[in-house]
Design an enzyme around this catalytic site. Sequence first.
Site, mmCIF file in Angstrom:
data_model
loop_
_atom_site.group_PDB
_atom_site.id
_atom_site.type_symbol
_atom_site.label_atom_id
_atom_site.label_comp_id
_atom_site.label_asym_id
_atom_site.label_seq_id
_atom_site.Cartn_x
_atom_site.Cartn_y
_atom_site.Cartn_z
ATOM 1 N N GLY A 43 0.676 -1.181 0.001
ATOM 2 C CA GLY A 43 -0.069 0.044 -0.099
ATOM 3 C C GLY A 43 0.849 1.155 -0.077
ATOM 4 O O GLY A 43 0.415 2.207 0.135
ATOM 5 N N THR A 45 2.762 2.283 -2.745
ATOM 6 C CA THR A 45 3.025 2.545 -4.085
ATOM 7 C C THR A 45 1.590 2.405 -5.014
ATOM 8 O O THR A 45 0.692 1.744 -4.270
ATOM 9 C CB THR A 45 4.226 1.756 -4.641
ATOM 10 O OG1 THR A 45 3.646 0.480 -4.813
ATOM 11 C CG2 THR A 45 5.462 1.808 -3.833
ATOM 12 N N GLY A 46 1.867 3.122 -5.968
ATOM 13 C CA GLY A 46 0.890 2.898 -6.891
ATOM 14 C C GLY A 46 -0.615 2.660 -6.765
ATOM 15 O O GLY A 46 -1.245 3.568 -5.947
ATOM 16 N N PHE A 124 8.059 -8.693 -13.942
ATOM 17 C CA PHE A 124 8.933 -7.935 -14.935
ATOM 18 C C PHE A 124 8.792 -8.655 -16.255
ATOM 19 O O PHE A 124 8.476 -9.856 -16.328
ATOM 20 C CB PHE A 124 10.433 -8.067 -14.270
ATOM 21 C CG PHE A 124 10.721 -9.290 -13.959
ATOM 22 C CD1 PHE A 124 11.256 -10.417 -14.781
ATOM 23 C CD2 PHE A 124 10.622 -9.643 -12.697
ATOM 24 C CE1 PHE A 124 11.401 -11.767 -14.420
ATOM 25 C CE2 PHE A 124 10.989 -10.676 -11.883
ATOM 26 C CZ PHE A 124 11.362 -11.749 -12.923
ATOM 27 N N TYR A 174 -4.727 -10.693 -17.821
ATOM 28 C CA TYR A 174 -4.091 -11.954 -18.490
ATOM 29 C C TYR A 174 -4.273 -13.302 -17.548
ATOM 30 O O TYR A 174 -3.693 -14.241 -18.110
ATOM 31 C CB TYR A 174 -2.790 -11.761 -18.913
ATOM 32 C CG TYR A 174 -1.735 -11.040 -17.743
ATOM 33 C CD1 TYR A 174 -1.588 -11.312 -16.697
ATOM 34 C CD2 TYR A 174 -0.711 -9.965 -18.361
ATOM 35 C CE1 TYR A 174 -0.719 -10.965 -15.781
ATOM 36 C CE2 TYR A 174 -0.115 -9.526 -17.445
ATOM 37 C CZ TYR A 174 0.035 -9.826 -16.239
ATOM 38 O OH TYR A 174 1.162 -9.276 -15.248
ATOM 39 N N PRO A 215 -7.400 -4.412 -12.499
ATOM 40 C CA PRO A 215 -7.162 -3.192 -13.062
ATOM 41 C C PRO A 215 -6.846 -3.377 -14.480
ATOM 42 O O PRO A 215 -5.955 -4.301 -14.881
ATOM 43 C CB PRO A 215 -5.802 -2.541 -12.265
ATOM 44 C CG PRO A 215 -5.490 -3.694 -11.075
ATOM 45 C CD PRO A 215 -6.157 -4.895 -11.520
ATOM 46 N N PRO A 219 -1.355 3.601 -15.454
ATOM 47 C CA PRO A 219 -0.001 3.969 -15.173
ATOM 48 C C PRO A 219 0.213 5.002 -13.991
ATOM 49 O O PRO A 219 -0.872 5.782 -13.691
ATOM 50 C CB PRO A 219 0.365 4.810 -16.574
ATOM 51 C CG PRO A 219 -0.898 4.472 -17.210
ATOM 52 C CD PRO A 219 -1.835 4.405 -16.591
#
Length: 304
Positions: A43, A45-46, A124, A174, A215, A219
């Site tokens: 929680g 970040t982002g 990644f 995905y 989501p 970005p």
Amino acid sequence: MTEETQAPTPDDAVIGLPEPPALGASALPAGTYAGTTVFVTGGGTGLGKAIATEFGRLGADLVIASRKEDHLKAAREALEETGARVRTVACDIREPEQIAAAFDAAEEAFGLPGVLINNAAANFPVPAEDMSPNAWRTVVDITLNGTYFCAREFARRHLAAGAPGSIVNIGASYAWTGGPGFAHSAAAKAGVKNMVETLAVEWGPYGIQINGLVPGLFPHEDMTADIKGNLAGTHDKDPCQPAMRVGRLRELGWAATFLASPYARFVSGHTMVVDGANWQRRGLVNPPVVTVRRQMGKEPFEMP
Ligand code: HXC
Ligand code: NAP
């Protein structure tokens, strides 16, 4: 501009999906989460921080668990601005003992968390044939195993206390489609989605609701360099979305606060996608296939 990212032919009727209300607005009544402890992994970040922000605005006490002190500091600074009480705790969700200690700290600070947001994940881009066994294990361990370990800790405490609760697992689309260049994360997220369906049935009788929240493209400045590189030219991506725009972070926060709220108590085992229908954008004819190696600018594969 490549063939795949070409802007649509000019069409005056194209307006895209409208912008949402401004940051700070809410569909839920003020104080919906007053007296509720909300435990958010990742929680600082982002998207995790954006989700925690919306719970904070609605009166929640927030517990933020992640590994890095700089992320925890960022969480404290941003979230205290909402007026929420904030407790941060260092925790690697691959380690069940660390999760148990983090829940102990949460209980001590504010009481048993009533909501768990399983947001932390690892990812990644890498061609599948290049991925090391440890790279695969690391992503699956954080994204799938860590998510389960947190859900398990939450549920055991709730069963013991005889208290209802709500879990939201953050997923990715995905999980359904597969994710070329992200084989590890896509497989892990498919597991996360499947887990929602199983646990909703197992734990519903004990008052525990669990849903998934997926989501689309959201970005943000905290994205890792790898992911940012993969999404290079984010603003050029707006015309590649049916919505003609990417997601606004608060839109995901609003979805999470709804799913965990008293107004969604009968919604369980569901995974909600917030992506402006981007994941359903398939045609009989798709853009030319470009291998993941070429997309990443890699040389042809050679056995080391
Ligand atoms: C290939 C890589 C790699 C890369 C790491 N590895 N990065 N392989 N390409 N870019 C390999 C390493 O070489 C190593 O394998 C193994 O992965 C573990 O790496 P460590 O650095 O030791 O792991 P660790 O310190 O535990 O860090 C975990 C991490 C890191 C996943 C590698 O990136 C991280 O902390 N990420 C957290 C944040 C994050 O991933 N956010 C993205 C969420 S976004 P070897 O064999 O060398 O030992 C998301 C959806 C976005 O999920 C969707 C966008 C469309
Ligand atoms: P992010 O900023 O990189 O967030 C990932 C968070 O996970 C970080 O705060 C990180 O904190 C935490 N984390 C990673 N490994 C951890 C571990 N072992 N233990 C505890 N915490 C760990 O990425 P994001 O974009 O906000 O993604 C948030 C969620 O949304 C993820 O589940 C992701 O898969 C999903 N998602 C995002 C997008 C998007 O467009 N942004 C799209 C689809 C899905 P520490 O480094 O401090 O541990």
